[in-house]
Design a protein around this motif. Structure first.
Motif, PDB file in Angstrom:
ATOM      1  N   UNK A   1      44.268  22.536  74.360  1.00  0.00           N
ATOM      2  CA  UNK A   1      44.849  21.218  74.100  1.00  0.00           C
ATOM      3  C   UNK A   1      44.933  20.854  72.627  1.00  0.00           C
ATOM      4  N   UNK A   2      45.607  19.757  72.362  1.00  0.00           N
ATOM      5  CA  UNK A   2      45.813  19.265  71.003  1.00  0.00           C
ATOM      6  C   UNK A   2      45.283  17.842  70.923  1.00  0.00           C
ATOM      7  N   UNK A   3      44.405  17.601  69.960  1.00  0.00           N
ATOM      8  CA  UNK A   3      43.785  16.284  69.833  1.00  0.00           C
ATOM      9  C   UNK A   3      44.808  15.212  69.452  1.00  0.00           C
ATOM     10  N   UNK A   4      45.779  15.576  68.624  1.00  0.00           N
ATOM     11  CA  UNK A   4      46.754  14.591  68.159  1.00  0.00           C
ATOM     12  C   UNK A   4      47.574  14.015  69.313  1.00  0.00           C
ATOM     13  N   UNK A   5      47.966  14.866  70.259  1.00  0.00           N
ATOM     14  CA  UNK A   5      48.865  14.395  71.312  1.00  0.00           C
ATOM     15  C   UNK A   5      48.178  13.452  72.297  1.00  0.00           C
ATOM     16  N   UNK A   6      46.849  13.322  72.204  1.00  0.00           N
ATOM     17  CA  UNK A   6      46.125  12.400  73.082  1.00  0.00           C
ATOM     18  C   UNK A   6      45.734  11.099  72.385  1.00  0.00           C
ATOM     19  N   UNK A   7      46.052  10.945  71.097  1.00  0.00           N
ATOM     20  CA  UNK A   7      45.770   9.693  70.406  1.00  0.00           C
ATOM     21  C   UNK A   7      46.723   8.604  70.888  1.00  0.00           C
ATOM     22  N   UNK A   8      46.213   7.396  71.111  1.00  0.00           N
ATOM     23  CA  UNK A   8      47.031   6.274  71.565  1.00  0.00           C
ATOM     24  C   UNK A   8      46.714   5.040  70.727  1.00  0.00           C
ATOM     25  N   UNK A   9      47.742   4.206  70.518  1.00  0.00           N
ATOM     26  CA  UNK A   9      47.585   3.015  69.689  1.00  0.00           C
ATOM     27  C   UNK A   9      48.272   1.826  70.336  1.00  0.00           C
ATOM     28  N   UNK A  10      47.799   0.650  69.971  1.00  0.00           N
ATOM     29  CA  UNK A  10      48.376  -0.576  70.511  1.00  0.00           C
ATOM     30  C   UNK A  10      49.718  -0.906  69.903  1.00  0.00           C
ATOM     31  N   UNK A  11      50.031  -0.295  68.764  1.00  0.00           N
ATOM     32  CA  UNK A  11      51.312  -0.512  68.107  1.00  0.00           C
ATOM     33  C   UNK A  11      51.940   0.840  67.789  1.00  0.00           C
ATOM     34  N   UNK A  12      53.276   0.893  67.657  1.00  0.00           N
ATOM     35  CA  UNK A  12      53.948   2.178  67.429  1.00  0.00           C
ATOM     36  C   UNK A  12      53.392   2.893  66.196  1.00  0.00           C
ATOM     37  N   UNK A  13      53.005   4.141  66.374  1.00  0.00           N
ATOM     38  CA  UNK A  13      52.352   4.901  65.310  1.00  0.00           C
ATOM     39  C   UNK A  13      52.937   6.305  65.269  1.00  0.00           C
ATOM     40  N   UNK A  14      53.165   6.806  64.054  1.00  0.00           N
ATOM     41  CA  UNK A  14      53.711   8.138  63.877  1.00  0.00           C
ATOM     42  C   UNK A  14      52.792   8.918  62.940  1.00  0.00           C
ATOM     43  N   UNK A  15      52.713  10.211  63.172  1.00  0.00           N
ATOM     44  CA  UNK A  15      52.007  11.104  62.258  1.00  0.00           C
ATOM     45  C   UNK A  15      52.926  12.264  61.911  1.00  0.00           C
ATOM     46  N   UNK A  16      53.054  12.551  60.636  1.00  0.00           N
ATOM     47  CA  UNK A  16      53.727  13.766  60.200  1.00  0.00           C
ATOM     48  C   UNK A  16      52.645  14.827  60.075  1.00  0.00           C
ATOM     49  N   UNK A  17      52.697  15.816  60.962  1.00  0.00           N
ATOM     50  CA  UNK A  17      51.624  16.811  61.048  1.00  0.00           C
ATOM     51  C   UNK A  17      52.019  18.096  60.346  1.00  0.00           C
ATOM     52  N   UNK A  18      51.246  18.454  59.351  1.00  0.00           N
ATOM     53  CA  UNK A  18      51.487  19.711  58.633  1.00  0.00           C
ATOM     54  C   UNK A  18      50.834  20.883  59.329  1.00  0.00           C
ATOM     55  N   UNK A  19      49.987  20.612  60.338  1.00  0.00           N
ATOM     56  CA  UNK A  19      49.552  21.697  61.217  1.00  0.00           C
ATOM     57  C   UNK A  19      50.760  22.140  62.019  1.00  0.00           C
ATOM     58  N   UNK A  20      51.582  21.159  62.393  1.00  0.00           N
ATOM     59  CA  UNK A  20      52.918  21.384  62.908  1.00  0.00           C
ATOM     60  C   UNK A  20      53.044  22.508  63.905  1.00  0.00           C
ATOM     61  N   UNK A  21      54.129  23.246  63.778  1.00  0.00           N
ATOM     62  CA  UNK A  21      54.400  24.378  64.665  1.00  0.00           C
ATOM     63  C   UNK A  21      54.079  25.694  63.956  1.00  0.00           C
ATOM     64  N   UNK A  22      53.351  25.580  62.863  1.00  0.00           N
ATOM     65  CA  UNK A  22      53.006  26.767  62.087  1.00  0.00           C
ATOM     66  C   UNK A  22      51.508  27.009  62.212  1.00  0.00           C
ATOM     67  N   UNK A  23      50.979  27.877  61.379  1.00  0.00           N
ATOM     68  CA  UNK A  23      49.563  28.203  61.474  1.00  0.00           C
ATOM     69  C   UNK A  23      48.707  27.002  61.083  1.00  0.00           C
ATOM     70  N   UNK A  24      47.638  26.787  61.826  1.00  0.00           N
ATOM     71  CA  UNK A  24      46.694  25.736  61.508  1.00  0.00           C
ATOM     72  C   UNK A  24      45.720  26.236  60.440  1.00  0.00           C
ATOM     73  N   UNK A  25      44.991  25.300  59.853  1.00  0.00           N
ATOM     74  CA  UNK A  25      44.020  25.667  58.828  1.00  0.00           C
ATOM     75  C   UNK A  25      42.913  26.530  59.422  1.00  0.00           C
TER      76      UNK A  25
END
Length: 321
Positions: A44-68
């Motif tokens: 699983x991915x921790x980012x995809x399970x984050x939820x907020x009361x207001x619209x929130x976006x994250x630009x993820x540099x882990x992205x679709x490439x290699x993670x750190x």
């Protein structure tokens, strides 16, 4: 509540206007954050399970490439450096990082003797060989190298200071940097599909640490990492606006000792399945949104239920990131 919407840096170029979102975040990290297809299919991915009361976006540099794989790899992540430091980059409301876990595992895997027969000094490894064990009255600490931990702590602190200096060199100066601690894994022969693991399991075996003490050793190391992160956050002068969420306090179903597949809230030895990510992410979401909103921090209650992609606790849970 709305799920965090994640964009890659390339998607940001095609959609540069983020004004419809209340909170705009920049994210990077290890495989707990990665959206690489092979990892999402596997665990699983921790980012995809984050939820907020207001619209929130994250630009993820882990992205679709290699993670750190290590904290120092941040230097070789041009998208992250650019989006954090470039004067023309967005002003982020916060930065999300998933770091330190791979570094801890790598440090635990350092052997007592190099391949060429040269001994590795105690200050360059986390585990003690049998002839170095302390008194039984010390508990599992008898197997642990405090000198090695001091070296590791210096490395972590230097890397965190560097990331904060990058943040403060750009338009997001002083914005909160959020990092999470890690849930405590059960050392077991459950490796990743890429054959990169298991991780703690072979290290503890190599040092002949009794199997009855493996779970306690894992808790010792992960708890020390959490304490290190929290001590840094408490030092606001040297680590300004560093926010640490202690994931070790979230109730997670442990994997069974000796199991080799999905067990409890775990997909493999160090990666949570979807139910595990759901539990930690929902509690971390409360912490993040409270900081962004300027509200008092409270301890989040244990979370139950299903995540975005489903999966309850136990061996029937689907694989995760």
């Amino acid at each position: 509540m709305e799920h965090l919407q994640c964009l890659t840096p390339d998607e940001l170029k095609r959609r540069p206007d983020l004004s419809t979102f209340r909170w705009r975040l920049l994210a990077h990290g290890d495989s707990w954050f990665s959206f690489a297809a092979a990892k999402v299919d596997a665990h699983a991915n921790l980012l995809e399970e984050l939820v907020f009361g207001q619209p929130t976006v994250a630009v993820s540099c882990a992205g679709h490439h290699n993670a750190l794989r290590r904290m120092v790899d941040l230097e070789s992540s041009p998208d992250f450096i650019r989006l954090l430091t470039d004067p023309s980059a967005p002003t982020w409301d916060g930065v999300l990082l998933s770091v330190g876990g791979n570094d801890l595992v790598s440090a635990a895997m350092v052997p007592a003797v190099q391949a060429n027969g040269e001994p590795v000094p105690m200050n360059l490894r986390l585990l003690r060989k049998q002839t170095e064990w302390g008194a039984p009255s010390a508990g599992v600490s008898r197997y642990f190298s405090e000198d090695g931990w001091a070296t590791f702590g210096e490395y972590v602190r230097a890397n965190l200071k560097h990331v904060l200096s990058l943040r403060d060199a750009g338009p997001s100066q002083g914005k909160p940097l959020f990092i999470h601690c890690y849930a405590v894994p059960t050392p077991r022969p459950a490796g990743a599909e890429s054959a990169s693991g298991a991780w703690l399991y072979p290290a503890l075996k190599a040092y002949a640490i009794p199997q009855a003490d493996w779970a306690a050793m894992s808790r010792l190391m992960l708890s020390k990492l959490a304490a290190l992160f929290k001590a840094c956050a408490a030092d606001a002068a040297q680590y300004p606006s560093l926010q640490v969420f202690d994931s070790t306090q979230v109730p997670i179903a442990p994997a069974a000792l000796g199991s080799s597949g999905i067990s409890g809230d775990w997909h493999n030895e160090i990666h949570l399945n979807h139910s595990g990510c759901f539990k930690i992410a929902r509690a971390w979401s409360v912490h993040i949104e409270a900081v962004l909103s300027g509200k008092p921090l409270v301890t989040a209650p244990p979370t139950t239920g299903r995540g975005r992609r489903g999966g309850g606790g136990g061996g029937s849970a689907p694989a995760s990131a």
